[in-house]
Motif scaffolding. Sequence first.
Motif, PDB file in Angstrom:
ATOM      1  N   SER A  25       5.103  11.813  50.953  1.00  0.00           N
ATOM      2  CA  SER A  25       4.216  11.804  49.785  1.00  0.00           C
ATOM      3  C   SER A  25       2.749  11.838  50.189  1.00  0.00           C
ATOM      4  O   SER A  25       2.385  11.567  51.334  1.00  0.00           O
ATOM      5  CB  SER A  25       4.467  10.556  48.946  1.00  0.00           C
ATOM      6  OG  SER A  25       4.006   9.402  49.634  1.00  0.00           O
ATOM      7  N   ILE A  26       1.919  12.157  49.212  1.00  0.00           N
ATOM      8  CA  ILE A  26       0.474  11.971  49.331  1.00  0.00           C
ATOM      9  C   ILE A  26       0.229  10.566  48.806  1.00  0.00           C
ATOM     10  O   ILE A  26       0.615  10.229  47.685  1.00  0.00           O
ATOM     11  CB  ILE A  26      -0.286  13.000  48.470  1.00  0.00           C
ATOM     12  CG1 ILE A  26       0.049  14.414  48.944  1.00  0.00           C
ATOM     13  CG2 ILE A  26      -1.783  12.729  48.502  1.00  0.00           C
ATOM     14  CD1 ILE A  26      -0.373  15.493  47.969  1.00  0.00           C
ATOM     15  N   ARG A  27      -0.402   9.722  49.609  1.00  0.00           N
ATOM     16  CA  ARG A  27      -0.598   8.317  49.230  1.00  0.00           C
ATOM     17  C   ARG A  27      -2.026   8.069  48.778  1.00  0.00           C
ATOM     18  O   ARG A  27      -2.971   8.639  49.327  1.00  0.00           O
ATOM     19  CB  ARG A  27      -0.271   7.392  50.391  1.00  0.00           C
ATOM     20  CG  ARG A  27       1.187   7.415  50.769  1.00  0.00           C
ATOM     21  CD  ARG A  27       1.457   6.443  51.877  1.00  0.00           C
ATOM     22  NE  ARG A  27       2.860   6.471  52.236  1.00  0.00           N
ATOM     23  CZ  ARG A  27       3.495   5.448  52.765  1.00  0.00           C
ATOM     24  NH1 ARG A  27       2.855   4.329  52.995  1.00  0.00           N
ATOM     25  NH2 ARG A  27       4.767   5.546  53.080  1.00  0.00           N
ATOM     26  N   GLU A  28      -2.131   7.206  47.802  1.00  0.00           N
ATOM     27  CA  GLU A  28      -3.434   6.803  47.284  1.00  0.00           C
ATOM     28  C   GLU A  28      -3.349   5.333  46.915  1.00  0.00           C
ATOM     29  O   GLU A  28      -2.299   4.867  46.482  1.00  0.00           O
ATOM     30  CB  GLU A  28      -3.769   7.641  46.045  1.00  0.00           C
ATOM     31  CG  GLU A  28      -5.101   7.352  45.429  1.00  0.00           C
ATOM     32  CD  GLU A  28      -5.362   8.218  44.197  1.00  0.00           C
ATOM     33  OE1 GLU A  28      -6.377   7.958  43.532  1.00  0.00           O
ATOM     34  OE2 GLU A  28      -4.559   9.118  43.900  1.00  0.00           O
ATOM     35  N   THR A  29      -4.432   4.615  47.076  1.00  0.00           N
ATOM     36  CA  THR A  29      -4.466   3.208  46.699  1.00  0.00           C
ATOM     37  C   THR A  29      -5.411   3.037  45.520  1.00  0.00           C
ATOM     38  O   THR A  29      -6.544   3.520  45.551  1.00  0.00           O
ATOM     39  CB  THR A  29      -4.955   2.338  47.876  1.00  0.00           C
ATOM     40  OG1 THR A  29      -4.108   2.580  49.002  1.00  0.00           O
ATOM     41  CG2 THR A  29      -4.901   0.868  47.530  1.00  0.00           C
ATOM     42  N   LEU A  30      -4.918   2.379  44.483  1.00  0.00           N
ATOM     43  CA  LEU A  30      -5.732   2.098  43.299  1.00  0.00           C
ATOM     44  C   LEU A  30      -5.977   0.606  43.198  1.00  0.00           C
ATOM     45  O   LEU A  30      -5.050  -0.191  43.368  1.00  0.00           O
ATOM     46  CB  LEU A  30      -5.018   2.574  42.036  1.00  0.00           C
ATOM     47  CG  LEU A  30      -4.750   4.066  41.909  1.00  0.00           C
ATOM     48  CD1 LEU A  30      -3.941   4.353  40.647  1.00  0.00           C
ATOM     49  CD2 LEU A  30      -6.053   4.842  41.878  1.00  0.00           C
ATOM     50  N   ALA A  31      -7.214   0.221  42.902  1.00  0.00           N
ATOM     51  CA  ALA A  31      -7.537  -1.193  42.715  1.00  0.00           C
ATOM     52  C   ALA A  31      -7.209  -1.591  41.282  1.00  0.00           C
ATOM     53  O   ALA A  31      -7.572  -0.895  40.333  1.00  0.00           O
ATOM     54  CB  ALA A  31      -9.016  -1.428  42.991  1.00  0.00           C
ATOM     55  N   PHE A  32      -6.481  -2.692  41.134  1.00  0.00           N
ATOM     56  CA  PHE A  32      -6.166  -3.244  39.816  1.00  0.00           C
ATOM     57  C   PHE A  32      -6.279  -4.755  39.912  1.00  0.00           C
ATOM     58  O   PHE A  32      -5.503  -5.397  40.623  1.00  0.00           O
ATOM     59  CB  PHE A  32      -4.758  -2.849  39.368  1.00  0.00           C
ATOM     60  CG  PHE A  32      -4.347  -3.488  38.072  1.00  0.00           C
ATOM     61  CD1 PHE A  32      -4.871  -3.041  36.872  1.00  0.00           C
ATOM     62  CD2 PHE A  32      -3.457  -4.547  38.059  1.00  0.00           C
ATOM     63  CE1 PHE A  32      -4.507  -3.639  35.685  1.00  0.00           C
ATOM     64  CE2 PHE A  32      -3.081  -5.151  36.871  1.00  0.00           C
ATOM     65  CZ  PHE A  32      -3.605  -4.702  35.679  1.00  0.00           C
ATOM     66  N   LYS A  33      -7.292  -5.305  39.241  1.00  0.00           N
ATOM     67  CA  LYS A  33      -7.588  -6.736  39.312  1.00  0.00           C
ATOM     68  C   LYS A  33      -7.697  -7.146  40.777  1.00  0.00           C
ATOM     69  O   LYS A  33      -8.500  -6.584  41.501  1.00  0.00           O
ATOM     70  CB  LYS A  33      -6.573  -7.551  38.527  1.00  0.00           C
ATOM     71  CG  LYS A  33      -6.602  -7.237  37.036  1.00  0.00           C
ATOM     72  CD  LYS A  33      -5.746  -8.154  36.228  1.00  0.00           C
ATOM     73  CE  LYS A  33      -5.864  -7.787  34.754  1.00  0.00           C
ATOM     74  NZ  LYS A  33      -5.147  -8.677  33.893  1.00  0.00           N
ATOM     75  N   ASP A  34      -6.892  -8.086  41.237  1.00  0.00           N
ATOM     76  CA  ASP A  34      -6.958  -8.532  42.634  1.00  0.00           C
ATOM     77  C   ASP A  34      -5.973  -7.798  43.543  1.00  0.00           C
ATOM     78  O   ASP A  34      -5.745  -8.207  44.670  1.00  0.00           O
ATOM     79  CB  ASP A  34      -6.674 -10.041  42.718  1.00  0.00           C
ATOM     80  CG  ASP A  34      -7.763 -10.865  42.046  1.00  0.00           C
ATOM     81  OD1 ASP A  34      -8.908 -10.386  41.972  1.00  0.00           O
ATOM     82  OD2 ASP A  34      -7.465 -11.982  41.601  1.00  0.00           O
ATOM     83  N   PHE A  35      -5.382  -6.721  43.055  1.00  0.00           N
ATOM     84  CA  PHE A  35      -4.341  -6.031  43.805  1.00  0.00           C
ATOM     85  C   PHE A  35      -4.786  -4.637  44.227  1.00  0.00           C
ATOM     86  O   PHE A  35      -5.598  -4.000  43.574  1.00  0.00           O
ATOM     87  CB  PHE A  35      -3.066  -5.885  42.958  1.00  0.00           C
ATOM     88  CG  PHE A  35      -2.427  -7.182  42.597  1.00  0.00           C
ATOM     89  CD1 PHE A  35      -1.604  -7.839  43.501  1.00  0.00           C
ATOM     90  CD2 PHE A  35      -2.651  -7.758  41.359  1.00  0.00           C
ATOM     91  CE1 PHE A  35      -1.010  -9.038  43.173  1.00  0.00           C
ATOM     92  CE2 PHE A  35      -2.066  -8.966  41.025  1.00  0.00           C
ATOM     93  CZ  PHE A  35      -1.241  -9.599  41.931  1.00  0.00           C
ATOM     94  N   GLN A  36      -4.214  -4.163  45.318  1.00  0.00           N
ATOM     95  CA  GLN A  36      -4.336  -2.776  45.768  1.00  0.00           C
ATOM     96  C   GLN A  36      -2.970  -2.139  45.538  1.00  0.00           C
ATOM     97  O   GLN A  36      -1.997  -2.489  46.212  1.00  0.00           O
ATOM     98  CB  GLN A  36      -4.734  -2.705  47.237  1.00  0.00           C
ATOM     99  CG  GLN A  36      -6.110  -3.268  47.519  1.00  0.00           C
ATOM    100  CD  GLN A  36      -7.203  -2.481  46.816  1.00  0.00           C
ATOM    101  OE1 GLN A  36      -7.221  -1.246  46.850  1.00  0.00           O
ATOM    102  NE2 GLN A  36      -8.114  -3.183  46.163  1.00  0.00           N
ATOM    103  N   ILE A  37      -2.877  -1.260  44.554  1.00  0.00           N
ATOM    104  CA  ILE A  37      -1.606  -0.648  44.172  1.00  0.00           C
ATOM    105  C   ILE A  37      -1.393   0.632  44.969  1.00  0.00           C
ATOM    106  O   ILE A  37      -2.226   1.536  44.958  1.00  0.00           O
ATOM    107  CB  ILE A  37      -1.573  -0.334  42.656  1.00  0.00           C
ATOM    108  CG1 ILE A  37      -1.883  -1.585  41.832  1.00  0.00           C
ATOM    109  CG2 ILE A  37      -0.249   0.302  42.257  1.00  0.00           C
ATOM    110  CD1 ILE A  37      -0.903  -2.708  42.007  1.00  0.00           C
ATOM    111  N   GLN A  38      -0.250   0.719  45.653  1.00  0.00           N
ATOM    112  CA  GLN A  38       0.098   1.916  46.422  1.00  0.00           C
ATOM    113  C   GLN A  38       0.738   2.935  45.489  1.00  0.00           C
ATOM    114  O   GLN A  38       1.732   2.638  44.825  1.00  0.00           O
ATOM    115  CB  GLN A  38       1.065   1.566  47.556  1.00  0.00           C
ATOM    116  CG  GLN A  38       1.445   2.739  48.422  1.00  0.00           C
ATOM    117  CD  GLN A  38       0.253   3.290  49.178  1.00  0.00           C
ATOM    118  OE1 GLN A  38      -0.378   2.602  49.942  1.00  0.00           O
ATOM    119  NE2 GLN A  38      -0.063   4.542  48.937  1.00  0.00           N
TER     120      GLN A  38
END
Length: 106
Positions: free
Chosen positions: A44-57
């Motif tokens: 896959s192409i991976r991206e990390t999104l910030a959501f509140k105190d989390f880094q969502i993969q």
Amino acid sequence: MKKQLFGILSNLFPSIMANLAYKALTSPQIKKLRAHELEVLDQSIRETLAFKDFQIQVYHWKAGADTVFLIHGWEWHAGIFSVLIVLFLVLNFSVIAFDGPSLGFS
């Protein structure tokens, strides 16, 4: 029977039961990814999104114009969809999936 017992205990000890429920819902069990799941995620192409105190993969597999968005349930991870992801790619669908907070690689 468990629902009834939980209901009775919740009425008798509301704050204790609320604390137990909160702890259970905020402490997911970690499920280890299997080899074939990791292989599919690695494509896959991976991206990390910030959501509140989390880094969502977030994972994205590009194929056709139509996209399928896969959402897993509690205590799981995007890897559980590995068989479906391969099938959708063969059918020329693009696929997006993610690991929920504290799950998988998030």
